[in-house]
Design a protein around this motif. Structure first.
Motif, short mmCIF file in Angstrom:
data_model
loop_
_atom_site.label_atom_id
_atom_site.label_comp_id
_atom_site.label_asym_id
_atom_site.label_seq_id
_atom_site.Cartn_x
_atom_site.Cartn_y
_atom_site.Cartn_z
N ASP A 1 74.14 61.09 44.15
CA ASP A 1 72.84 61.26 43.77
C ASP A 1 71.76 60.16 43.90
N ARG A 2 72.13 59.06 44.09
CA ARG A 2 70.98 58.04 44.17
C ARG A 2 70.19 58.28 45.31
N LYS A 3 68.90 58.03 45.26
CA LYS A 3 67.97 58.17 46.29
C LYS A 3 67.40 56.86 46.84
N CYS A 4 68.33 55.86 47.06
CA CYS A 4 67.79 54.42 47.48
C CYS A 4 67.15 54.69 49.08
N SER A 5 65.93 53.91 49.23
CA SER A 5 64.77 54.35 50.44
C SER A 5 65.54 54.32 51.81
N TYR A 6 66.27 53.51 52.05
CA TYR A 6 67.02 53.10 53.13
C TYR A 6 68.01 53.82 53.52
N CYS A 7 68.83 54.59 52.70
CA CYS A 7 70.27 54.97 52.93
C CYS A 7 70.19 56.31 53.29
N GLU B 1 79.58 56.08 45.21
CA GLU B 1 79.35 55.35 43.97
C GLU B 1 80.10 55.93 43.01
N LEU B 2 80.89 54.66 42.45
CA LEU B 2 81.91 55.17 41.50
C LEU B 2 81.33 55.33 40.16
N THR B 3 80.23 54.65 39.73
CA THR B 3 79.91 54.83 38.40
C THR B 3 79.24 56.05 37.78
N TYR B 4 79.17 56.91 38.76
CA TYR B 4 78.61 58.37 38.61
C TYR B 4 79.85 59.48 38.30
N TYR B 5 80.90 58.71 38.49
CA TYR B 5 82.09 59.70 38.59
C TYR B 5 82.26 60.40 37.26
N GLY B 6 82.39 61.74 37.30
CA GLY B 6 82.46 62.60 36.08
C GLY B 6 81.20 63.45 35.60
N VAL B 7 80.17 62.59 35.66
CA VAL B 7 78.48 63.25 35.54
C VAL B 7 78.56 64.63 35.57
N ASP B 8 78.82 65.09 36.91
CA ASP B 8 78.76 66.61 37.15
C ASP B 8 79.73 67.31 36.51
N LEU B 9 81.07 66.88 36.31
CA LEU B 9 82.22 67.67 35.84
C LEU B 9 82.12 67.64 34.34
N TYR B 10 82.12 66.59 33.73
CA TYR B 10 82.16 66.25 32.41
C TYR B 10 81.06 65.83 31.47
N LYS B 11 79.87 65.96 32.20
CA LYS B 11 78.66 65.52 31.61
C LYS B 11 78.40 64.09 31.01
N LYS B 12 79.38 63.40 31.57
CA LYS B 12 79.04 61.78 31.16
C LYS B 12 79.97 60.91 32.05
#
Length: 432
Positions: free
Chosen positions: A147-153, A191-202
């Motif tokens: 979900d990150r929107k880095c300019s180059y990627c 991107e590991l740190t985003y793990y769970g945000v979509d499923l568990y809201k954190k």
């Protein structure tokens, strides 16, 4: 041409490798004999799993496809299929340009290949795969997309939104792999740190790793590709408290000057980056940090580059890779910036940066002389057993060489060794 034999060729990252391994398991369940990255592919069917990340990777994928097209034209191959990131991104163009390929699949619909071969997808093997790595370690993919929107990627364009796998499913897969002899897990995601945000809201990465660490037989867990903004600091405690969570973090920082971090849309500042590195080292003593940096992004001034060099000198990363910016169509950079830094300037900056790092790597390697460490043995090569410490990920990091003469070590076992010498990258050790 061997009947009922499929050759699978994987290009690109370890996330692709996991997909290939899953496909191999499904093909075997349907009675095929499968080889992976064979030196001499002889099957009647070939499947190429492509990478579409940057220019060089795309070129490698295209060349590989053309090579197999030629084999098909010469009658050495019956069917050729292509899957993965490149065909996810350029499906229509590839179908027109390379009609010799029997069918192109994207990154997520590769199981349709089974139906096209007249075979069934075995859902009872959903979390199983045919490991292509040595038996004692495996890559463990915990999510797809970003979900990150880095300019180059271009990755979000290729893989879409971030989708986490349910925690129970991941833990089941870990238990299954342990039962098959896997001791070491390279946990991977875009991107590991985003793990769970979509499923568990954190952010659930700390919880997941904590649970994994409690599974008997899990000896090493290593984390790959974290993002610096909003880093889940609870992870520090998990690393400190679980001896089987390696003190290792692969965190791509890309740049340090505020000007560049903003242009790259990284949502983190220079000060925050320095603070995060300091926090890592304070909270997890002995941690080894691996990072990736980029030079030559549009708008990078000499001043920005000087800041980056100073950053590399100050931060003294244990492991560092760098690459030069290459414009990817469809990205924010391609639409909003002009790729205005000449190729030779990019290359010169890249060389300069890597030269600074090489000295640091050599220093840090030599500092390990005389130390005792735990290593896992990966293979035997020439007159040496080749192992790694908890600070070394397979294929990208330094290795530990132990003379084979007079030792009989088991591949996949752990040993205590003492380092007696080092070069710029590798360590030389003897058994304790």
């Amino acid at each position: 041409m061997k009947k009922n034999t499929v050759d699978i060729i994987t290009l690109g990252c370890s996330k692709n490798l996991v997909d290939s391994e899953k496909l191999m398991k499904q093909l075997e369940a349907n009675g095929y004999k499968v080889t992976h990255d064979s030196e001499n592919p002889q099957g009647e069917i070939a499947v190429i799993n492509t990478c579409g990340f940057i220019g060089d990777a795309k070129e490698e994928s295209i060349n590989m496809i053309l090579e197999f097209c030629q084999a098909k034209e010469e009658g050495r191959l019956k069917k050729l299929y292509v899957m993965g990131c490149l065909s996810e991104r350029y499906l229509k163009e590839l179908q027109m340009e390379i009609p010799q390929v029997d069918k192109f699949y994207g990154k997520f619909n590769w199981n349709e290949l089974l139906a096209d071969l007249g075979k069934a997808y075995h859902s009872e093997f959903a979390i199983e795969r045919h490991l292509t790595t040595p038996k004692h370690y495996a890559y463990l993919k915990i999510s797809e997309g970003c979900d990150r929107k880095c300019s180059y990627c271009a990755i979000p364009i290729i893989t879409g939104r971030h989708v986490s796998r349910p925690m129970e499913e991941i833990l089941d897969e870990v238990r299954l792999l342990v039962s098959e002899g896997v001791k070491e897990f390279q946990v991977i995601a875009q991107e590991l740190t985003y793990y769970g945000v979509d499923l568990y809201k954190k952010q659930m990465l700390p919880e997941l790793i904590d649970q994994m660490a409690k599974i008997p037989g899990v000896e090493w867990i290593r984390l790959h590709y974290a993002y610096p903004a909003h880093f889940p600091t609870e992870l520090f405690r998990v690393m400190r408290e679980n001896p089987n969570v390696c003190k290792y973090m692969d965190i791509a920082l890309q740049h340090i000057s505020d000007n560049m971090l903003q242009k790259m849309r990284r949502h983190v500042s220079k000060d925050e980056t320095y603070a995060l590195i300091e926090q890592f080292r304070k909270e997890v003593p002995g941690i080894h940090l691996r990072t990736t940096l980029m030079v030559g992004h549009p708008g990078e001034t000499e001043q920005d580059f000087e800041e980056l060099k100073e950053f590399v000198r100050k931060a003294r990363f244990d492991r560092m890779g760098a690459f030069a910016y290459s414009e990817e169509e469809g990205t924010y950079s391609a639409q909003h910036y002009e790729d205005n830094i000449p190729q030779d300037v990019k290359q010169q900056r890249l060389d300069e940066l890597m030269e600074i790092q090489q000295e640091i790597s050599a220093d840090l390697s030599h500092a390990k002389i005389g130390k005792e460490m735990k290593v896992i043995i990966d293979r035997m090569e020439g007159e040496y057993y080749i192992g790694r410490t908890e600070f070394d990920s397979p294929e990208v990091d330094p290795e530990v060489l132990i003379k084979a003469e007079g030792n009989s070590l088991r591949i996949g076992s752990f040993y205590q060794v003492k380092v007696y010498d080092a070069d710029d990258f590798d360590l030389y050790a003897s058994l304790v």
